[in-house]
Motif scaffolding. Structure first.
Motif, mmCIF file in Angstrom:
data_model
loop_
_atom_site.group_PDB
_atom_site.id
_atom_site.type_symbol
_atom_site.label_atom_id
_atom_site.label_comp_id
_atom_site.label_asym_id
_atom_site.label_seq_id
_atom_site.Cartn_x
_atom_site.Cartn_y
_atom_site.Cartn_z
ATOM 1 N N GLY A 141 15.482 12.401 64.698
ATOM 2 C CA GLY A 141 16.891 12.329 65.077
ATOM 3 C C GLY A 141 17.190 11.421 66.246
ATOM 4 N N VAL A 142 16.169 10.776 66.812
ATOM 5 C CA VAL A 142 16.348 9.896 67.966
ATOM 6 C C VAL A 142 16.547 8.463 67.473
ATOM 7 N N GLY A 143 17.427 7.718 68.149
ATOM 8 C CA GLY A 143 17.779 6.376 67.714
ATOM 9 C C GLY A 143 16.620 5.398 67.804
ATOM 10 N N ARG A 144 16.495 4.589 66.751
ATOM 11 C CA ARG A 144 15.510 3.516 66.707
ATOM 12 C C ARG A 144 16.202 2.237 66.247
ATOM 13 N N LEU A 145 15.677 1.110 66.699
ATOM 14 C CA LEU A 145 16.272 -0.184 66.356
ATOM 15 C C LEU A 145 15.614 -0.722 65.097
ATOM 16 N N ARG A 146 16.442 -1.114 64.125
ATOM 17 C CA ARG A 146 15.916 -1.612 62.859
ATOM 18 C C ARG A 146 16.596 -2.931 62.504
ATOM 19 N N HIS A 147 15.775 -3.907 62.124
ATOM 20 C CA HIS A 147 16.316 -5.193 61.682
ATOM 21 C C HIS A 147 16.908 -5.047 60.287
ATOM 22 N N LEU A 148 18.013 -5.780 60.025
ATOM 23 C CA LEU A 148 18.707 -5.684 58.742
ATOM 24 C C LEU A 148 18.714 -7.051 58.062
ATOM 25 N N PRO A 149 17.657 -7.385 57.323
ATOM 26 C CA PRO A 149 17.665 -8.679 56.619
ATOM 27 C C PRO A 149 18.816 -8.787 55.635
ATOM 28 N N GLY A 150 19.250 -7.643 55.075
ATOM 29 C CA GLY A 150 20.352 -7.642 54.122
ATOM 30 C C GLY A 150 21.718 -7.524 54.768
ATOM 31 N N VAL A 162 25.133 -6.316 56.735
ATOM 32 C CA VAL A 162 25.979 -5.125 56.765
ATOM 33 C C VAL A 162 25.816 -4.288 55.510
ATOM 34 N N ASP A 163 25.650 -4.931 54.356
ATOM 35 C CA ASP A 163 25.474 -4.180 53.111
ATOM 36 C C ASP A 163 24.234 -3.292 53.177
ATOM 37 N N GLU A 164 23.149 -3.810 53.731
ATOM 38 C CA GLU A 164 21.929 -3.011 53.861
ATOM 39 C C GLU A 164 22.164 -1.834 54.810
ATOM 40 N N TYR A 165 22.888 -2.079 55.902
ATOM 41 C CA TYR A 165 23.182 -0.989 56.842
ATOM 42 C C TYR A 165 23.975 0.127 56.159
ATOM 43 N N LEU A 166 24.976 -0.238 55.368
ATOM 44 C CA LEU A 166 25.793 0.780 54.695
ATOM 45 C C LEU A 166 24.953 1.597 53.727
ATOM 46 N N ARG A 167 24.005 0.938 53.039
ATOM 47 C CA ARG A 167 23.124 1.685 52.122
ATOM 48 C C ARG A 167 22.237 2.653 52.899
ATOM 49 N N LEU A 168 21.658 2.174 53.994
ATOM 50 C CA LEU A 168 20.778 3.035 54.785
ATOM 51 C C LEU A 168 21.545 4.202 55.398
ATOM 52 N N ALA A 169 22.743 3.909 55.932
ATOM 53 C CA ALA A 169 23.537 4.954 56.572
ATOM 54 C C ALA A 169 23.972 6.006 55.552
ATOM 55 N N ALA A 170 24.330 5.568 54.344
ATOM 56 C CA ALA A 170 24.754 6.517 53.312
ATOM 57 C C ALA A 170 23.596 7.402 52.881
ATOM 58 N N THR A 171 22.406 6.809 52.762
ATOM 59 C CA THR A 171 21.225 7.586 52.364
ATOM 60 C C THR A 171 20.857 8.608 53.422
ATOM 61 N N ALA A 172 20.874 8.175 54.687
ATOM 62 C CA ALA A 172 20.476 9.071 55.775
ATOM 63 C C ALA A 172 21.499 10.166 56.031
ATOM 64 N N ALA A 173 22.801 9.869 55.787
ATOM 65 C CA ALA A 173 23.857 10.824 56.129
ATOM 66 C C ALA A 173 24.225 11.753 54.999
ATOM 67 N N GLY A 174 23.642 11.526 53.800
ATOM 68 C CA GLY A 174 24.059 12.321 52.654
ATOM 69 C C GLY A 174 23.993 13.820 52.870
ATOM 70 N N PRO A 175 22.802 14.399 53.144
ATOM 71 C CA PRO A 175 22.717 15.854 53.331
ATOM 72 C C PRO A 175 23.532 16.346 54.521
ATOM 73 N N ALA A 176 23.504 15.585 55.636
ATOM 74 C CA ALA A 176 24.232 16.031 56.824
ATOM 75 C C ALA A 176 25.728 16.027 56.590
ATOM 76 N N GLN A 177 26.197 15.046 55.789
ATOM 77 C CA GLN A 177 27.626 14.974 55.551
ATOM 78 C C GLN A 177 28.077 16.157 54.714
ATOM 79 N N GLY A 178 27.225 16.535 53.749
ATOM 80 C CA GLY A 178 27.562 17.702 52.949
ATOM 81 C C GLY A 178 27.672 18.941 53.803
ATOM 82 N N ALA A 179 26.764 19.093 54.775
ATOM 83 C CA ALA A 179 26.832 20.252 55.667
ATOM 84 C C ALA A 179 28.094 20.215 56.502
ATOM 85 N N GLY A 180 28.505 19.003 56.924
ATOM 86 C CA GLY A 180 29.737 18.884 57.702
ATOM 87 C C GLY A 180 30.942 19.323 56.919
ATOM 88 N N ARG A 181 30.980 19.004 55.627
ATOM 89 C CA ARG A 181 32.105 19.423 54.810
ATOM 90 C C ARG A 181 32.146 20.929 54.664
#
Length: 630
Positions: free
Chosen positions: A485-494, A496-515
């Motif tokens: 859960g601690v922030g790490r720096l990651r390069h995004l060769p792809g 903004v599109d790659e960032y959105l994919r990664l963020a959606a994958t990582a936030a999926g379960p947590a977002q469901g809990a938020g709802r």
């Protein structure tokens, strides 16, 4: 196309100037209109008049009978003493709003991180803005009017809002009218563009990109007409002096392809010609973050940051609010020391930060703009020319009247431009920009981008403005939570599109809990509505897999299966750490490689891509195991 709303001969006049004069426009079913223009030219005034919140000095607004219109104003007016959930869903019964897929989608997309029982009085400015937007979008409207809806939304939130608006109505139904400085968002949601300028509203077909090309053509045509008029006057004068009959031919103006337009771009109305300011010499070493970690007490924010910032590097930083981006910037500018690891800075590095607080201007808010700038230096050299402070400010879009205005009376966008000018005049060679697009119109954003293109130093930009990031930076990094859960720096060769994919994958379960948390505020989730057999429960619940009503429960594992999964998870974490170190080493080798050795470079690059592909596969497996273990 059915007519929904119209305005005839609108006129709006303030004590010092006329904003709109003789404006006649119409909105019909299926319209998706983006509104652009300089700050102060009347965009928000036009929206308030069309929405019935302000009366024009002359003219009238007509609306088809029975039409409903909802507007998000910049004021964020929320009723005091109410909770977040009450503000969003109103007095509707729980079985009604919980069974509505649109309401569930809005709650999940905008305020999943805000507990539903929180009083709106206790919210921050950004949270209030999101709650106001959620309250508007959770209801059905024939016309939706949005004034700067992307303010306080991160890149993921802007992408969600664009998708929501695109699917909100069936094709050919409903209408959208939106003012925003986010040009990517404009291109995503608008089918037509209105430009508010010089007291009129001028329509253009298409989104922002199409509008830019059409506007360039308009300006080219105007320049050609003026050149023709001047030429005819010269000829006529010569003929009159000779006594010869006037014979003229009409020159034909033709627009070639879009490339020809771009190759001969007409100047913007607020032209920025500040193309070069002297900068301090920047050596080979700039700033190196070496295994840097930051903790505040017992809470770890960043872990193991490895980043070697190169001379002339242009980098965009992405991440959700609270991910640690501001902490990362503080490590770079030296205002914060790492808890562990170290930050190495070159001897000639001069760092300047354009932040969101405008703190540099508070101490001089009572001084006049020209006097304040003149007090710092008598003259400046820009583009090889010596300029007075007044000339330099005019090139940044300040009018003569604004030069004598006290700093405190400037608009938000004018203060941002003044702050940027003062920073550049201090001659930094590393520039950090934290949300630089706030309060700027599209013309001035284009001008600032043009200025940044010619600035020779190292540039680091944190912004939720996707258009700006992709326009002025060459690469992007993201601050993403690691397994702990601690922030790490990651390069995004792809990018903004790659960032959105990664963020959606990582936030999926947590977002469901938020709802589920939001739905459970009243003591019952949307799922319980179905268990009571309420007739108002929506039949589309089982189809809408994107918006679950509660966090999915992990499948039951036997003791041996759980131990095996935990062992595999630990093994993957160790492997990812090794591959991350290998990736950093390969980046260093690539940077130091002989650029004439094409075969060697290709081999190194192939090796790097293979390592990155393996890391991505391991991360997907890590997420699967995390869900399995609950």
């Amino acid at each position: 196309m059915a007519h929904l709303l119209g305005a005839e001969q609108l006129r709006v006049e303030y004590p010092t100037r006329v904003v709109l004069d003789g404006v006649t426009i119409g909105i019909g079913d299926g319209d998706r209109i983006g509104v652009v223009g300089r700050n102060g030219d009347g965009k928000s005034t036009l929206l308030r008049i069309l929405a019935g919140k302000q009366q024009p000095d002359a003219g009238r607004v007509t609306r088809r009978s029975g039409i409903t219109l909802g507007m998000l104003d910049q004021a964020d007016e929320l009723a005091t003493g109410r909770t977040v959930l009450e503000t969003v869903v109103g007095d509707r019964p729980e079985h009604e709003w919980a069974g509505d897929r649109n309401v569930r989608d809005v709650l999940a997309g905008l305020i999943a991180d805000i507990p539903g029982h929180t009083l709106v009085d206790d919210l921050s400015g950004g949270q209030r803005r999101r709650v106001a937007l959620a309250a508007l979008l959770s209801r059905e409207w024939d016309i939706v009017v949005l004034d700067e809806p992307t303010n306080h939304l991160d890149i993921g939130g802007v992408a969600w809002l664009a998708e929501h608006l695109k699917r909100r109505w069936p094709a050919g139904q409903g209408a959208l009218l939106v003012v925003t400085h986010d040009r990517w968002f404009l291109d995503e949601v608008s089918l037509d563009t209105w430009e508010v300028h010089d007291r009129i509203v001028e329509p253009f077909e298409g989104g922002y990109a199409a509008y830019v090309l059409q506007r360039m053509e308009r300006d080219r045509q105007a320049a050609t007409v003026e050149a023709k008029r001047q030429n005819l006057m010269k000829k006529e004068l010569a003929w009159l002096r000779r006594g010869a009959p006037a014979r003229t031919s009409k020159p034909k103006f033709r627009i070639e392809a879009a490339n020809a337009l771009i190759a001969d771009v007409p100047p913007l109305r607020d032209t920025v010609e500040l193309t070069q300011l002297a900068t301090s010499r920047l050596g080979k070493d700039v700033i190196d973050l070496l295994d840097a970690s930051v903790s505040y007490g017992d809470r770890a924010v960043l872990h193991g940051i490895e980043w070697r910032i190169a001379p002339g590097e242009r980098t965009g930083i992405l991440g959700v609010n609270g991910a640690g981006k501001s902490t990362l910037l503080k490590l770079i500018d030296g205002s914060l020391e790492p808890t562990s690891g170290r930050v190495k800075r070159g001897k000639t590095v001069v760092v300047a930060t354009l932040d969101q607080q405008l703190a540099d201007l508070r101490a001089v808010e009572n001084e006049r703009v020209s006097a304040f700038v003149a007090g710092k230096r008598a003259s400046y050299v820009a583009g090889g020319k010596e300029l007075t402070p007044g000339q330099l400010l005019e090139r940044l879009g300040f009018t003569s009247a604004q030069l004598s205005t006290p700093v405190k009376d400037l608009s938000g966008g004018q203060k941002r431009r003044l702050q940027l000018l003062l920073i550049l005049l201090d001659e930094p060679n590393v520039l950090i920009m934290d949300e630089p697009t706030n309060d700027m119109d599209t013309d001035m954003l284009a001008a600032i981008e043009d200025l940044l293109d010619s600035w020779p130093g190292t540039l680091i930009v944190v912004s939720h403005d996707r258009y700006l990031l992709e326009r002025v930076t060459d690469q992007q990094y993201a601050v993403l939570p690691g397994p702990d859960g601690v922030g790490r720096l990651r390069h995004l060769p792809g990018g903004v599109d790659e960032y959105l994919r990664l963020a959606a994958t990582a936030a999926g379960p947590a977002q469901g809990a938020g709802r589920a948390t939001v739905a459970s505020v009243t003591g019952a989730s949307a799922a319980s509505v179905d268990s009571r057999g309420s007739g108002a429960a929506s039949p589309d619940r089982s189809v809408d897999s994107r918006v679950p009503d509660a966090a999915p429960s992990a499948p039951a594992l036997s003791g041996a299966e759980r131990r095996a999964a935990e062992k595999e998870l630990a093994s993957i974490e160790r492997r990812i750490e090794k591959l991350t170190a290998q990736t950093d080493a390969l980046h260093v080798l690539l940077a130091e490689h002989d650029m004439s050795d094409y075969e060697g470079l290709a081999a190194r690059n192939a090796e790097l891509q293979a390592v990155q592909a393996e890391v991505e596969q391991l991360e997907h497996r890590w997420l699967e195991l995390g869900e399995l273990l609950g």
